[in-house]
Design a protein around this motif. Structure first.
Motif, short mmCIF file in Angstrom:
data_model
loop_
_atom_site.label_atom_id
_atom_site.label_comp_id
_atom_site.label_asym_id
_atom_site.label_seq_id
_atom_site.Cartn_x
_atom_site.Cartn_y
_atom_site.Cartn_z
N CYS A 195 0.85 -1.20 0.00
CA CYS A 195 0.00 0.00 0.00
C CYS A 195 0.89 1.24 0.00
O CYS A 195 1.42 1.63 1.04
CB CYS A 195 -0.94 0.01 1.20
SG CYS A 195 -2.00 1.45 1.27
N ALA A 196 1.02 1.86 -1.14
CA ALA A 196 1.88 3.04 -1.27
C ALA A 196 1.36 4.23 -0.50
O ALA A 196 2.10 5.19 -0.25
CB ALA A 196 2.03 3.40 -2.75
N ALA A 197 0.09 4.20 -0.10
CA ALA A 197 -0.51 5.33 0.60
C ALA A 197 -0.16 5.38 2.09
O ALA A 197 -0.48 6.35 2.77
CB ALA A 197 -2.03 5.30 0.43
N LEU A 198 0.47 4.33 2.62
CA LEU A 198 0.83 4.33 4.03
C LEU A 198 1.76 5.50 4.35
O LEU A 198 2.73 5.74 3.64
CB LEU A 198 1.52 3.02 4.40
CG LEU A 198 0.63 1.76 4.45
CD1 LEU A 198 1.50 0.52 4.59
CD2 LEU A 198 -0.36 1.85 5.62
N THR A 199 1.46 6.20 5.43
CA THR A 199 2.32 7.31 5.85
C THR A 199 3.55 6.77 6.58
O THR A 199 3.60 5.59 6.96
CB THR A 199 1.56 8.26 6.79
OG1 THR A 199 1.29 7.58 8.02
CG2 THR A 199 0.25 8.73 6.16
N GLU A 200 4.53 7.63 6.80
CA GLU A 200 5.75 7.20 7.50
C GLU A 200 5.44 6.69 8.90
O GLU A 200 6.00 5.69 9.34
CB GLU A 200 6.75 8.37 7.55
CG GLU A 200 7.36 8.72 6.20
CD GLU A 200 8.09 7.55 5.58
OE1 GLU A 200 8.96 6.97 6.26
OE2 GLU A 200 7.78 7.20 4.43
N ALA A 234 -4.64 1.57 13.44
CA ALA A 234 -5.98 1.44 12.87
C ALA A 234 -6.04 2.02 11.45
O ALA A 234 -6.65 1.44 10.55
CB ALA A 234 -6.99 2.13 13.78
N ARG A 235 -5.41 3.18 11.25
CA ARG A 235 -5.41 3.80 9.93
C ARG A 235 -4.66 2.93 8.92
O ARG A 235 -5.10 2.75 7.78
CB ARG A 235 -4.77 5.18 10.00
CG ARG A 235 -5.59 6.22 10.77
CD ARG A 235 -4.82 7.51 10.90
NE ARG A 235 -5.57 8.52 11.65
CZ ARG A 235 -5.07 9.68 12.05
NH1 ARG A 235 -3.81 9.99 11.78
NH2 ARG A 235 -5.81 10.53 12.73
N ALA A 236 -3.52 2.37 9.36
CA ALA A 236 -2.75 1.52 8.47
C ALA A 236 -3.53 0.26 8.11
O ALA A 236 -3.55 -0.16 6.95
CB ALA A 236 -1.42 1.15 9.13
N PHE A 237 -4.19 -0.35 9.10
CA PHE A 237 -4.97 -1.56 8.85
C PHE A 237 -6.10 -1.28 7.86
O PHE A 237 -6.41 -2.12 7.01
CB PHE A 237 -5.52 -2.12 10.15
CG PHE A 237 -4.55 -2.99 10.90
CD1 PHE A 237 -5.00 -3.97 11.76
CD2 PHE A 237 -3.18 -2.83 10.76
CE1 PHE A 237 -4.12 -4.79 12.46
CE2 PHE A 237 -2.28 -3.62 11.44
CZ PHE A 237 -2.75 -4.61 12.29
N ALA A 238 -6.73 -0.11 7.98
CA ALA A 238 -7.80 0.24 7.06
C ALA A 238 -7.26 0.34 5.63
O ALA A 238 -7.89 -0.13 4.67
CB ALA A 238 -8.45 1.56 7.49
#
Length: 262
Positions: A195-200, A234-238
């Protein structure tokens, strides 16, 4: 066959009691807490500690910190040291030559500037600092610092001698621990590829989960609250389409097994 019994605890110098605990804690998520407790049990009378690096051309970095028996203000102290630019005028490590290591002692009254003394020592009730310091050939400073607070009084001669004896192992143990906990590039790359959208920060949290860290350990390492670390999870899992930690392990670890806890 010859055999020698291990020294009895009451026959050993007090400082040596910390040696096994420091070695055993290397690589553990709660390394900072365990080492601080070991120093206390070794009768060194430490109230808090910090591990940080200072460079000439960039902001200093806090690696580890914690307190025992007093309110933990170590991160506040470091924030003042960094954000107010006190590190730029910190001459307290100047006695250590490039390429060498040494043990240093500094009383609050000997702080390198009035602002340094007020913002860190007097404001937070810190009385004295002992440090084992290694200076790189480029002048960068790596410092393992332990502190006494006002209610504890100054380090005694026996405590100073004990710390000096323990310092080489403490320095090596801290540096080894930091080397072991470096982010794993392959895991981070795998997360990013999924998922390229994951933040640092989301990557930071997921990577540490995959390495078996607890949320307490993750929060302390990243300078976050536990609640904030869980929010990033939670945000990453979503983004990843996951619901449970077991699904994360199954997706990114060989065999899908949870890594052992440190």
């Amino acid at each position: 066959m010859n055999a020698w019994a291990l020294p009895l605890a009451d026959a050993q110098p007090a400082w040596s009691r910390a040696l096994p605990a420091v070695v055993q804690a290397v690589g553990a998520p709660d390394f900072d807490t365990r080492v601080l407790q070991a120093l206390d049990e070794a009768a060194l009378g430490v109230g808090s500690w910090s591990v940080y690096q200072v460079w000439r051309d960039r902001l200093p970095q806090l690696h580890l910190s914690g307190s025992l028996g007093v309110a933990d203000t170590t991160r506040d102290c470091f924030a003042a040291y960094r954000d107010a630019g006190l590190y730029r005028r910190d001459s307290s490590f100047d006695a250590v030559r490039p390429g060498h290591a040494a043990v240093l002692r500094m009383h609050a009254d000997e702080a390198p500037s009035h602002d340094h003394r007020q913002a860190i020592y007097l404001r937070h009730g810190v009385l004295e600092r002992l440090s084992v310091v290694q200076r790189g050939d480029d002048g960068a400073v790596f410092a393992v610092n332990v502190y006494r607070h006002a209610h504890q009084g100054r380090f005694g001669d026996g405590e100073l001698a004990g710390f000096a004896q323990l310092a080489p192992v403490l320095l090596a143990g801290v540096q080894r621990h930091l080397a072991l906990r470096q982010p794993t590039p392959d895991l981070r790359a795998a997360l990013k590829a999924r998922c390229a959208a994951l933040t640092e920060r989301e990557l930071d949290v997921c990577e540490r989960l995959l390495r078996g860290w607890s949320f307490d350990g993750i929060a302390a390492d990243l300078g976050l609250s536990v609640a904030t670390a869980k929010t990033y999870r939670a945000r990453a899992f979503a983004r990843l389409g996951l619901h449970f930690k077991s699904e994360l392990f199954a997706a990114f670890l060989p065999g899908g097994d949870c890594p052992p806890q440190g």
